[in-house]
Design an enzyme around this catalytic site. Structure first.
Site, PDB file in Angstrom:
ATOM      1  N   ASN A 197       1.901   4.529   7.524  1.00  0.00           N
ATOM      2  CA  ASN A 197       1.495   3.082   6.716  1.00  0.00           C
ATOM      3  C   ASN A 197       2.208   1.964   7.357  1.00  0.00           C
ATOM      4  OD1 ASN A 197       0.463   1.488   4.360  1.00  0.00           O
ATOM      5  ND2 ASN A 197       2.743   1.449   3.887  1.00  0.00           N
TER       6      ASN A 197
ATOM      7  N   ILE B 219       0.943  -1.200  -0.192  1.00  0.00           N
ATOM      8  CA  ILE B 219      -0.024   0.137  -0.019  1.00  0.00           C
ATOM      9  C   ILE B 219       0.838   1.343   0.109  1.00  0.00           C
ATOM     10  CG2 ILE B 219      -1.599   1.231   1.303  1.00  0.00           C
ATOM     11  CD1 ILE B 219      -2.673  -1.582   2.396  1.00  0.00           C
TER      12      ILE B 219
ATOM     13  N   THR C 102      -1.721  -7.362  -1.141  1.00  0.00           N
ATOM     14  CA  THR C 102      -0.329  -7.327  -1.175  1.00  0.00           C
ATOM     15  C   THR C 102       0.385  -8.528  -0.658  1.00  0.00           C
ATOM     16  OG1 THR C 102      -0.652  -6.512   1.041  1.00  0.00           O
ATOM     17  CG2 THR C 102      -0.737  -4.791  -0.507  1.00  0.00           C
TER      18      THR C 102
ATOM     19  N   TYR D  94      -1.949  -8.526  15.796  1.00  0.00           N
ATOM     20  CA  TYR D  94      -2.069  -7.566  14.777  1.00  0.00           C
ATOM     21  C   TYR D  94      -3.389  -6.634  15.206  1.00  0.00           C
ATOM     22  CZ  TYR D  94      -3.190  -5.454  10.158  1.00  0.00           C
ATOM     23  OH  TYR D  94      -3.437  -4.465   9.147  1.00  0.00           O
TER      24      TYR D  94
ATOM     25  N   GLU E 191      13.640   3.199   9.979  1.00  0.00           N
ATOM     26  CA  GLU E 191      13.192   2.150  11.005  1.00  0.00           C
ATOM     27  C   GLU E 191      12.508   2.674  11.771  1.00  0.00           C
ATOM     28  OE1 GLU E 191      12.001  -0.687  12.357  1.00  0.00           O
ATOM     29  OE2 GLU E 191      13.446  -1.687  11.036  1.00  0.00           O
TER      30      GLU E 191
ATOM     31  N   LYS F 160      -3.668  -2.694  16.062  1.00  0.00           N
ATOM     32  CA  LYS F 160      -4.479  -1.839  15.320  1.00  0.00           C
ATOM     33  C   LYS F 160      -5.450  -0.976  16.219  1.00  0.00           C
ATOM     34  CE  LYS F 160      -2.531  -2.131  11.151  1.00  0.00           C
ATOM     35  NZ  LYS F 160      -1.658  -0.802  10.657  1.00  0.00           N
TER      36      LYS F 160
END
Length: 250
Positions: free
Chosen positions: A88, A15, A199, A163, A61, A167
């Site tokens: 992102n 993305i 992706t 994950y 990084e 988020k």
């Protein structure tokens, strides 16, 4: 007229690269595109070479405080402002049920997906404040929605893993940024879900769930995200929006 200045993290692939590529096709832009190791970012370096004066590759990084500070100093060599920050960069470390995930993976995914956006926001804040209309976007996920996690119709494995936790943390962080900077700095802060996109990371996740590939085409995701990123009205400020135009529940 001064160019619109963008800063995109995690621009080496997926993305992030898609956004930089789309922005590079425009006139009147200056895009800072970050990669952990610019020397190995072949596609990104080629894009920058083809768009000299519009795309600048920057080392970042996102788990490094020092890298974030150096990235801001690199921007200052070219301009005195940043109009649009797109946070992102992210990882999907730590799949599986809570009883099996590790605290080591938790530390990693939180440091990248929440700590990374915090570091670069703090480093770029003076440059964002120099913009007449600063806009900050966090690339989140519907999986970070607590409401979605509590939805009994959603298979638990589709909202599981660290994950999801990271988020949710990113969403909370951006809610704080909105509350603290919307009025004081006239800053538009929006969370964006790109959809389950084709992706490397998205397809890997799809295969984990037994699918051949993710359902959302990258071009469709980028097009949808840009409708929000390009919007200067402020009507999406403090909201959690999907690439498909719908508003997500928190």
């Amino acid at each position: 007229m001064a160019p619109t200045v963008y800063f995109v993290t995690g621009a080496n692939r997926g993305i992030g690269f898609g956004l930089v590529e789309a922005l590079a096709n425009r006139s009147g832009v200056l895009v800072f595109a970050t990669a952990r190791d610019p020397a190995r970012a072949d596609r990104l370096n080629k894009l920058a070479e083809e768009n000299k004066g519009k795309v600048v590759v920057v080392k970042l990084e996102v788990t490094s405080d020092e890298d974030a500070k150096k990235a801001a100093e690199e921007v200052k060599k070219y301009t005195d402002k940043v109009d649009v920050l797109i946070a992102n960069a992210g990882v999907s470390t730590g799949s599986g049920p809570v009883e099996k995930v590790s605290t080591a993976d938790l530390h990693t995914v939180i440091d990248v997906n929440v700590g990374g956006p915090l570091r670069i926001f703090q480093a770029l804040l003076p440059l964002l404040r120099a913009s007449s209309a600063p806009r900050v976007y966090g690339i989140s996920s519907t999986m970070g929605s607590i409401a979605a996690n509590l939805d009994a119709t959603m298979p638990a494995e589709m909202t599981g893993g660290l994950y999801t936790v990271s988020k949710s943390g990113l969403n909370s962080l951006f809610a704080r940024i909105h509350r603290e900077h919307a009025d004081k700095d006239k800053m538009t802060v929006v969370l964006l879900c790109p959809g389950h996109t084709q992706t490397d990371m998205g397809n890997a996740g799809a295969q984990f769930f037994g699918m051949d590939e993710a359902p959302v085409k990258l071009d469709d995701s980028i097009k949808g995200l840009l409708t929000f990123i390009d919007d200067e009205s402020g009507k999406y400020a403090g909201k959690f929006m999907s690439f498909d135009g719908t508003e997500r529940t928190w």
